[in-house]
Design a protein around this motif. Structure first.
Motif, PDB file in Angstrom:
ATOM      1  N   ARG A 103     -14.785   2.368  -3.240  1.00  0.00           N
ATOM      2  CA  ARG A 103     -13.979   2.994  -4.291  1.00  0.00           C
ATOM      3  C   ARG A 103     -14.400   4.422  -4.585  1.00  0.00           C
ATOM      4  N   ALA A 131      -6.970   0.152  -0.550  1.00  0.00           N
ATOM      5  CA  ALA A 131      -6.694  -0.399  -1.881  1.00  0.00           C
ATOM      6  C   ALA A 131      -6.371   0.671  -2.915  1.00  0.00           C
ATOM      7  N   SER A 132      -6.147   1.913  -2.508  1.00  0.00           N
ATOM      8  CA  SER A 132      -6.040   3.005  -3.477  1.00  0.00           C
ATOM      9  C   SER A 132      -4.653   3.220  -4.064  1.00  0.00           C
ATOM     10  N   ARG A 181      -4.485   6.867 -10.290  1.00  0.00           N
ATOM     11  CA  ARG A 181      -4.142   5.468 -10.024  1.00  0.00           C
ATOM     12  C   ARG A 181      -5.244   4.548 -10.516  1.00  0.00           C
ATOM     13  N   THR A 202      -5.626   0.374 -11.621  1.00  0.00           N
ATOM     14  CA  THR A 202      -4.969  -0.919 -11.644  1.00  0.00           C
ATOM     15  C   THR A 202      -5.296  -1.635 -12.944  1.00  0.00           C
ATOM     16  N   SER A 231      -9.854  -4.745  -2.448  1.00  0.00           N
ATOM     17  CA  SER A 231     -10.864  -3.704  -2.645  1.00  0.00           C
ATOM     18  C   SER A 231     -12.161  -4.071  -1.923  1.00  0.00           C
ATOM     19  N   THR A 278       0.805  -1.226   0.000  1.00  0.00           N
ATOM     20  CA  THR A 278       0.000   0.000   0.000  1.00  0.00           C
ATOM     21  C   THR A 278       0.835   1.272   0.000  1.00  0.00           C
ATOM     22  N   THR A 283     -10.496   1.750 -11.359  1.00  0.00           N
ATOM     23  CA  THR A 283      -9.990   2.972 -10.730  1.00  0.00           C
ATOM     24  C   THR A 283      -9.817   2.770  -9.228  1.00  0.00           C
ATOM     25  N   LEU A 284      -8.807   3.448  -8.665  1.00  0.00           N
ATOM     26  CA  LEU A 284      -8.478   3.294  -7.253  1.00  0.00           C
ATOM     27  C   LEU A 284      -8.619   4.579  -6.444  1.00  0.00           C
ATOM     28  N   TYR A 309      -3.309  -2.821  -6.179  1.00  0.00           N
ATOM     29  CA  TYR A 309      -4.409  -3.762  -6.073  1.00  0.00           C
ATOM     30  C   TYR A 309      -3.896  -5.168  -5.768  1.00  0.00           C
TER      31      TYR A 309
END
Length: 551
Positions: free
Chosen positions: A517, A523-524, A331, A333, A532, A99, A488-489, A527
């Motif tokens: 999200r 999870a940002s 960000r 993934t 998530s 992370t 998307t994160l 991934y």
């Protein structure tokens, strides 16, 4: 960057709540009935709040179409039944590396310390888990396995930091899908929320927030289709078609999506809902809003958007409309999975110049991240004949799932370029033969023990490829046979203790929360499969508890 959303209006500001004729009043209003929204609703109901939840569709969101994996560890009872040893400390050490400080250490520690209890809490609400386990690395395990390594825990660089443990818990056939045995994570939670008295406003779109003079959020304006009307039935029909066709015919899905939106625009009726204690935004990310992706993360546009029609960034835009700050919007993934077949992971991934740039045994999202950031989304897998035939044996239907073996088989048998020598292959795919030859020689030297791998790949996961013929398989971001899903994160910045949305100056917007999200969370940054969903549960429960507790 402020973004103007075409379906979100500027907030309605009142001098007093008495200035508006409210259609309904609840304690807590939740926008988005997916994984974060349903867990927020359940937690708020557990606190005794009157809860209502608004969703543009029928609920579920991206959580309902995912692989039903939740990342959990620290010694869950499922891990214990499987004979797996794990601790919150090992889980924390691994996730801290993944992370990279996207949340504070105290928040990550709370997440890890409470992970085992989260599994128990989910089971209380009807989600089922099994302890059937595999210790082999795979992007998603074969049928019958419900616990696996869903990240890069087994990779040596991470194994040095923390003892590896399988933490990917796959929900299985709950009461809704008992006949098929297919996984079911979301439906039991939805049914539990409805059974506990959560009021649903479905086929209802939140279009603006309502504030008091001091800026506190006190309600939401929604546009709802009349219940049981022809318009509602047609809207449901076209919305479902859009989501069902999205992965296979995106153009057709977009057509159905426009039809559904036109129905909503023509027939939906305004309702004003008051929130005595708080509004929680949990309507997902923005991967389906290609204009937002273009504005924030254009390098990922060629990837496959993984989500449902509700992942259009509306919740983020609602928060921005009242001054909410965003983070990590760039960000995204990208999931470039190449295992199974495991034989592919023992080959070489190279860029357009023919040079390696990543350890091929990493988790698919880590490979995808490197592909997009270091290789501009362009990547080729090189294997030889030995690995090709080994890979074909590894993807026999009873050894892999259809979404794994069908694309892999087509790629090897019908889409691969072949060369008797590595130089001949390089010419066919437009690479510099000398560079590809050097890459191959370095790789084989590592296999022979003459040098360390430049990217830390374990020699046990490498294969000498001195002998041809050789095959090149396109595994780029825009590949249609081997799609590379993107998600998307980034989202709204929140107070990590309460889930309240923050302004640019770091102060809280009273009465407004965000989760899943729609918010920046665990999870940002990077991934890991199931992380998530786990963050949806963690942040949803946090927001629900704090919103319900406001006096």
């Amino acid at each position: 960057m402020k973004y103007t959303h075409d379906r979100i209006n500027e907030p309605l500001k009142l001098r007093s709540p008495a200035d508006l004729k409210w259609d309904q009043t609840h304690d807590v209003l939740i926008v988005g009935f997916g994984g974060a929204g349903v867990t927020a609703a359940l937690e708020a109901r557990d606190q005794g709040a009157d809860v209502a939840i608004v969703d543009r569709f029928s609920g579920g969101g991206a959580t309902a179409i995912c692989g039903n994996v939740i990342y959990a560890g620290g010694g869950t009872h499922i891990q214990q039944e499987a004979g797996v040893e794990d601790t919150p400390e090992d889980m924390f050490k691994y996730l801290k590396a993944e992370t990279s400080g996207i949340v504070g250490d105290p928040t990550l520690q709370r997440f890890c310390d409470g992970s085992a209890d989260s599994i128990r809490w989910l089971e209380k609400h009807g989600v089922r888990f099994k302890s059937s386990c595999t210790l082999k690395k795979t992007s998603y395990p074969p049928s019958g396995i419900h616990l696996y390594h869903s990240g890069s825990e087994l990779n040596p660089r991470y194994a040095k930091l923390a003892r590896p443990a399988p933490r990917g818990h796959i929900a299985y056939g709950g009461f809704r899908l008992r006949a098929t045995g297919h996984p079911d994570f979301y439906a039991p939670l939805r049914d539990s929320a409805l059974a506990r008295g959560v009021t649903p406003y479905l086929q209802a779109e939140a279009v603006r927030l309502i504030q008091e003079r001091d800026g506190q959020v006190i309600g939401v304006e929604i546009r709802k289709l009349p219940a049981n009307s022809k318009a509602e039935k047609d809207y449901i029909k076209y919305s479902r078609r859009a989501d069902n066709w999205h992965l296979y015919a995106p153009g057709l899905a977009a057509k159905y999506r426009r039809k559904a939106e036109a129905i909503a625009d023509s027939h939906a009726q305004p309702l004003f809902l008051q929130a005595r204690k708080g509004v929680i935004l949990s309507s997902g990310g923005f991967v389906m809003n290609r204009d937002m992706v273009r504005a924030h993360a254009p390098r990922y546009l060629k990837g496959l958007a993984l989500g449902t029609s509700g992942c259009n960034g509306s919740g983020i835009a609602l928060g921005q409309s009242v001054g909410g700050a965003t983070g990590n919007m760039d960000r995204i993934t990208a999931w470039r999975f190449i295992n199974p077949p495991h034989a592919w992971a023992t080959g070489m991934i190279v860029n357009d110049q023919g040079a390696r740039y990543v350890d091929e045994t990493l988790y698919g999202a880590a490979i995808g991240d490197a592909m997009c950031l270091r290789a501009d989304g362009r990547t080729t897998l090189i294997i030889n004949s030995t690995l090709k035939w080994r890979a074909l044996r590894q993807i026999l239907p009873w050894r892999a799932r259809a979404f794994q073996y069908i694309p892999a088989f087509i790629s090897m048998m019908f889409k691969a370029n072949k060369g008797k020598t590595i130089e001949e292959l390089a010419v066919k795919v437009g690479m510099d033969p000398a560079t590809v030859r050097e890459t191959l020689e370095n790789y084989n030297a590592t296999v022979r023990g003459e040098k360390e791998d430049d990217f830390g790949k374990p020699v046990t996961d490498m294969q000498d490829m001195s002998k041809g013929p050789y095959y090149a398989i396109d595994v780029s971001l825009d590949n249609k046979v081997l799609p590379c899903p993107t998600l998307t994160l980034g989202g709204l910045q929140v107070n990590e203790e309460t889930g309240e949305v923050l302004r640019e100056d770091g102060t809280e917007i009273k009465g407004l929360y965000a989760a899943g999200r729609t918010a920046v969370g665990i999870a940002s940054n990077a991934y890991v499969s199931g992380l998530s969903v786990a963050d949806c549960v963690f942040s949803g429960r946090r927001a629900g508890a704090h919103a319900a507790g406001v006096t």
